[in-house]
Design a protein around this motif. Structure first.
Motif, PDB file in Angstrom:
ATOM      1  N   ALA A 121      53.911  11.897  46.356  1.00 51.45           N
ATOM      2  CA  ALA A 121      54.097  13.345  46.534  1.00 51.45           C
ATOM      3  C   ALA A 121      53.400  14.135  45.438  1.00 51.45           C
ATOM      4  O   ALA A 121      53.296  15.359  45.526  1.00 51.45           O
ATOM      5  CB  ALA A 121      55.585  13.694  46.556  1.00 51.45           C
ATOM      6  N   GLY A 122      52.945  13.450  44.384  1.00 50.37           N
ATOM      7  CA  GLY A 122      52.240  14.126  43.302  1.00 50.37           C
ATOM      8  C   GLY A 122      53.084  14.316  42.055  1.00 50.37           C
ATOM      9  O   GLY A 122      52.763  15.148  41.205  1.00 50.37           O
ATOM     10  N   LYS A 123      54.171  13.518  41.923  1.00 48.78           N
ATOM     11  CA  LYS A 123      55.032  13.662  40.748  1.00 48.78           C
ATOM     12  C   LYS A 123      54.269  13.408  39.451  1.00 48.78           C
ATOM     13  O   LYS A 123      54.395  14.157  38.488  1.00 48.78           O
ATOM     14  CB  LYS A 123      56.198  12.674  40.827  1.00 48.78           C
ATOM     15  N   SER A 124      53.517  12.314  39.417  1.00 49.04           N
ATOM     16  CA  SER A 124      52.831  11.960  38.175  1.00 49.04           C
ATOM     17  C   SER A 124      51.730  12.957  37.832  1.00 49.04           C
ATOM     18  O   SER A 124      51.485  13.247  36.653  1.00 49.04           O
ATOM     19  CB  SER A 124      52.250  10.541  38.282  1.00 49.04           C
ATOM     20  N   THR A 125      51.070  13.507  38.851  1.00 50.91           N
ATOM     21  CA  THR A 125      50.063  14.537  38.591  1.00 50.91           C
ATOM     22  C   THR A 125      50.714  15.786  38.012  1.00 50.91           C
ATOM     23  O   THR A 125      50.208  16.396  37.062  1.00 50.91           O
ATOM     24  CB  THR A 125      49.316  14.897  39.899  1.00 50.91           C
ATOM     25  N   PHE A 126      51.861  16.171  38.566  1.00 49.97           N
ATOM     26  CA  PHE A 126      52.620  17.316  38.053  1.00 49.97           C
ATOM     27  C   PHE A 126      53.103  17.028  36.635  1.00 49.97           C
ATOM     28  O   PHE A 126      53.028  17.887  35.741  1.00 49.97           O
ATOM     29  CB  PHE A 126      53.803  17.592  38.988  1.00 49.97           C
ATOM     30  N   PHE A 127      53.590  15.802  36.412  1.00 46.94           N
ATOM     31  CA  PHE A 127      54.042  15.380  35.079  1.00 46.94           C
ATOM     32  C   PHE A 127      52.897  15.509  34.067  1.00 46.94           C
ATOM     33  O   PHE A 127      53.073  16.052  32.973  1.00 46.94           O
ATOM     34  CB  PHE A 127      54.525  13.928  35.165  1.00 46.94           C
ATOM     35  N   ASN A 128      51.727  15.022  34.437  1.00 46.47           N
ATOM     36  CA  ASN A 128      50.571  15.106  33.541  1.00 46.47           C
ATOM     37  C   ASN A 128      50.168  16.549  33.276  1.00 46.47           C
ATOM     38  O   ASN A 128      49.774  16.912  32.167  1.00 46.47           O
ATOM     39  CB  ASN A 128      49.393  14.332  34.136  1.00 46.47           C
ATOM     40  N   LEU A 133      52.109  19.155  33.222  1.00 46.17           N
ATOM     41  CA  LEU A 133      53.081  19.802  32.339  1.00 46.17           C
ATOM     42  C   LEU A 133      53.022  19.268  30.911  1.00 46.17           C
ATOM     43  O   LEU A 133      53.264  20.005  29.958  1.00 46.17           O
ATOM     44  CB  LEU A 133      54.507  19.612  32.882  1.00 46.17           C
ATOM     45  N   THR A 134      52.719  17.990  30.767  1.00 42.65           N
ATOM     46  CA  THR A 134      52.836  17.354  29.454  1.00 42.65           C
ATOM     47  C   THR A 134      51.498  17.082  28.782  1.00 42.65           C
ATOM     48  O   THR A 134      51.472  16.751  27.589  1.00 42.65           O
ATOM     49  CB  THR A 134      53.585  16.017  29.575  1.00 42.65           C
ATOM     50  N   GLY A 135      50.403  17.176  29.547  1.00 46.37           N
ATOM     51  CA  GLY A 135      49.105  16.824  28.976  1.00 46.37           C
ATOM     52  C   GLY A 135      48.952  15.337  28.786  1.00 46.37           C
ATOM     53  O   GLY A 135      48.092  14.877  28.019  1.00 46.37           O
ATOM     54  N   SER A 136      49.769  14.536  29.490  1.00 51.26           N
ATOM     55  CA  SER A 136      49.701  13.082  29.371  1.00 51.26           C
ATOM     56  C   SER A 136      48.682  12.514  30.351  1.00 51.26           C
ATOM     57  O   SER A 136      48.066  13.237  31.135  1.00 51.26           O
ATOM     58  CB  SER A 136      51.085  12.469  29.633  1.00 51.26           C
ATOM     59  N   ASP A 137      48.545  11.199  30.312  1.00 52.40           N
ATOM     60  CA  ASP A 137      47.607  10.532  31.226  1.00 52.40           C
ATOM     61  C   ASP A 137      48.303   9.407  31.977  1.00 52.40           C
ATOM     62  O   ASP A 137      47.771   8.320  32.149  1.00 52.40           O
ATOM     63  CB  ASP A 137      46.394   9.990  30.467  1.00 52.40           C
ATOM     64  N   VAL A 138      49.552   9.688  32.440  1.00 54.83           N
ATOM     65  CA  VAL A 138      50.266   8.715  33.258  1.00 54.83           C
ATOM     66  C   VAL A 138      49.458   8.451  34.522  1.00 54.83           C
ATOM     67  O   VAL A 138      48.879   9.369  35.106  1.00 54.83           O
ATOM     68  CB  VAL A 138      51.671   9.249  33.624  1.00 54.83           C
ATOM     69  N   LEU A 176      61.018  15.660  29.746  1.00 51.97           N
ATOM     70  CA  LEU A 176      60.657  15.497  31.157  1.00 51.97           C
ATOM     71  C   LEU A 176      60.537  14.019  31.469  1.00 51.97           C
ATOM     72  O   LEU A 176      59.837  13.278  30.769  1.00 51.97           O
ATOM     73  CB  LEU A 176      59.332  16.209  31.438  1.00 51.97           C
ATOM     74  N   SER A 177      61.227  13.572  32.516  1.00 52.71           N
ATOM     75  CA  SER A 177      61.236  12.160  32.906  1.00 52.71           C
ATOM     76  C   SER A 177      60.609  11.996  34.285  1.00 52.71           C
ATOM     77  O   SER A 177      61.026  12.640  35.247  1.00 52.71           O
ATOM     78  CB  SER A 177      62.684  11.638  32.925  1.00 52.71           C
ATOM     79  N   ASP A 178      59.595  11.137  34.371  1.00 51.25           N
ATOM     80  CA  ASP A 178      58.945  10.822  35.653  1.00 51.25           C
ATOM     81  C   ASP A 178      59.515   9.510  36.158  1.00 51.25           C
ATOM     82  O   ASP A 178      59.374   8.470  35.504  1.00 51.25           O
ATOM     83  CB  ASP A 178      57.428  10.703  35.444  1.00 51.25           C
ATOM     84  N   THR A 179      60.197   9.533  37.313  1.00 53.70           N
ATOM     85  CA  THR A 179      60.866   8.342  37.829  1.00 53.70           C
ATOM     86  C   THR A 179      60.067   7.711  38.957  1.00 53.70           C
ATOM     87  O   THR A 179      59.079   8.264  39.434  1.00 53.70           O
ATOM     88  CB  THR A 179      62.269   8.693  38.354  1.00 53.70           C
ATOM     89  N   VAL A 180      60.527   6.531  39.399  1.00 52.64           N
ATOM     90  CA  VAL A 180      59.866   5.820  40.489  1.00 52.64           C
ATOM     91  C   VAL A 180      59.923   6.647  41.773  1.00 52.64           C
ATOM     92  O   VAL A 180      60.913   7.327  42.051  1.00 52.64           O
ATOM     93  CB  VAL A 180      60.532   4.438  40.710  1.00 52.64           C
ATOM     94  N   GLY A 181      58.847   6.602  42.554  1.00 53.35           N
ATOM     95  CA  GLY A 181      58.835   7.302  43.833  1.00 53.35           C
ATOM     96  C   GLY A 181      59.677   6.577  44.867  1.00 53.35           C
ATOM     97  O   GLY A 181      59.816   5.357  44.835  1.00 53.35           O
ATOM     98  N   PHE A 182      60.242   7.338  45.806  1.00 53.58           N
ATOM     99  CA  PHE A 182      61.057   6.753  46.860  1.00 53.58           C
ATOM    100  C   PHE A 182      60.202   6.547  48.109  1.00 53.58           C
ATOM    101  O   PHE A 182      59.085   7.054  48.208  1.00 53.58           O
ATOM    102  CB  PHE A 182      62.246   7.659  47.197  1.00 53.58           C
ATOM    103  N   VAL A 183      60.742   5.827  49.063  1.00 58.17           N
ATOM    104  CA  VAL A 183      60.046   5.574  50.318  1.00 58.17           C
ATOM    105  C   VAL A 183      61.092   5.328  51.389  1.00 58.17           C
ATOM    106  O   VAL A 183      62.227   4.949  51.084  1.00 58.17           O
ATOM    107  CB  VAL A 183      59.085   4.349  50.192  1.00 58.17           C
ATOM    108  N   SER A 184      60.747   5.569  52.642  1.00 55.06           N
ATOM    109  CA  SER A 184      61.698   5.327  53.729  1.00 55.06           C
ATOM    110  C   SER A 184      62.003   3.835  53.823  1.00 55.06           C
ATOM    111  O   SER A 184      61.143   2.992  53.558  1.00 55.06           O
ATOM    112  CB  SER A 184      61.129   5.819  55.063  1.00 55.06           C
TER     113      SER A 184
END
Length: 443
Positions: A216-223, A225-230, A257-265
């Protein structure tokens, strides 16, 4: 990628079978399900050479799918030299074995595929233990597949079962022993995390947990906001292990800010159980940010899947309408707006305008991210209450804590100390009370 029956390497040719049962009400379109299953296969480096979508009237106990459907798929397996057949459904051990016999190649189900992805991606020691525990749990009930070559030895000499079952039972004992050792190690890791949580609760910083459907783009959003390279790629389960970074928000000096594992159906129950300790990080957050791929055709179904897992973790409060004060505050970030067409974007913007808990963004381009930061900050301060607290002059640490965690509105000297009027979150008020009991000092 491997199991007890052999190896399938990255780049191997895979044929995908996606079944749908007649009359079954599904929240997802069959083609969309096929696309997601293909994405799962690609996430582990498999080459999907063909996709078969099937509509079933009933489930076959021996093979799941019908004889005619098996016969229709067989030539494709041979012609495309498929080394693996992936069935996007749960297979019993017998169904898996029978399909392998029919197709003449290795067969895995959806659970097995997701376990393989997690096994490859887990980077931390705890993540690897969690995946191994889930994999052992999955394999424990499927040992009959591994020892079918011993079936002909059963019986004789008055011993019930024969050496084949003896070997299976020995393996089961070995698996149970290994699972018990892993659980003890995970318990140690859980205690360590609880200590870390305790330290974070002592520290004057709110914790924000990002959740969402995988990709969904969590890690891109995380990066962003934080300037990280997850690791953030257009790939299912690009990241598994939680990552934490500090960020600044409007009016909030510091937050975690914590980036967690993505979910799936249809996330395998073995994995939900194994990763529960990690996912519990979400339950202790001050704010949950649900990142959605709002341009995805199955966005609503993905939302329901994430909500179901959050419900299982108990972060949504009680289901009977009582105890909602215990629910963790949540907002939604509608991501990937840059991928929506003009009409869809207009519709999305109209829906978001009616929702005070939604921000529309593109984490890739940065559009709307500042509005998302403002929304996150406002939610963190929305439940704050004005409190009056008396501190002695020598309680400098408590004073600093209140300045960092809340908003000190006034400070009036009185007797042997001073009275502070502070705007503070109720959870922080409770934390302050634990750290500096105010039984005789609160006003």
């Amino acid at each position: 990628m491997s199991d007890s029956d052999g190896d399938v390497t990255r780049g191997a040719a895979a044929l995908l079978v996606v079944p749908e049962w007649h009359g079954q009400r599904l929240s997802r379109d069959l083609d969309a399900r096929a696309e997601e299953a293909k994405g799962l296969a690609l996430a582990i480096g498999l080459d999907v050479v063909a996709v078969h979508t099937l509509r079933l009237r009933q489930t076959r106990a021996a093979t799941l799918i019908g004889v005619g459907q098996i016969e229709a798929i067989k030539p494709d397996v041979v012609e495309r030299v498929a080394q693996l057949v992936i069935v996007d459904a749960a297979l019993t051990a017998i169904q898996q074995r029978n399909l392998e016999t029919e197709f003449g190649t290795k067969v895995i189900d959806r659970t097995g595929l997701i376990l393989e992805i997690f096994g490859e991606r887990a980077a931390t020691a705890e993540g690897r233990l969690q995946v191994e525990l889930a994999h052992l749990d999955y394999q424990a009930g499927r040992l009959v597949r591994s020892w079918t070559h011993l079936e002909r030895q059963r019986g004789g000499f008055g011993f019930l079962g024969g050496p084949g079952e003896t070997q299976i039972e020995a393996d089961r004992r070995m698996i149970r022993g290994r699972m018990a050792r892993i659980r003890r190690q995970l318990d140690d890791a859980r205690r360590t995390r609880q200590l870390q949580r305790s330290k974070r609760q002592r520290a004057p910083w709110p914790v924000i947990a990002l959740v969402g459907y995988t990709n969904a783009g969590k890690s891109t959003f995380f990066n962003r906001l934080t300037g990280s390279d997850v690791m953030a790629e257009d790939m299912l389960f690009a990241t598994l292990d939680p990552t934490m970074r500090e960020i600044r928000l409007p009016g909030i000096d510091k937050a975690i800010l914590s980036d967690t594992v993505g979910f799936v159906s249809d996330l395998p129950t073995e994995l939900v159980a194994a990763f529960r300790a990690t996912l519990e990080e979400v339950t202790t957050a001050d704010l949950i940010v649900h990142v959605r791929d709002i341009a995805h055709p199955d966005s609503e179904a993905q939302y329901d899947d994430v909500r179901a897992i959050l419900d299982s973790l108990g972060v949504n409060g009680s289901q009977d309408g009582e105890g909602e004060d215990d629910a963790v505050p949540q907002i939604e970030i509608w991501n990937k707006i840059d991928t929506a067409d003009v009409d869809a974007r207009e519709r999305i913007d109209e829906m978001a305008a009616r929702r005070p808990d939604v921000a529309v963004i593109s984490a890739m381009t940065g559009e709307g991210v500042e509005a998302a930061r403002t929304l996150m900050a406002s939610q963190l301060t929305a439940r704050h209450r004005v409190e009056q607290i008396f501190l002695r002059f020598d309680q400098g640490e408590a004073m600093a804590w209140l300045h960092a965690r809340g908003e000190v509105l006034s400070d009036v000297a009185e007797g042997e100390g001073h009275v502070l009027t502070v705007r503070l979150d109720p959870a922080d008020r409770a934390r302050f009370e634990r750290l500096w009991p105010q039984g005789d000092g609160s006003i």
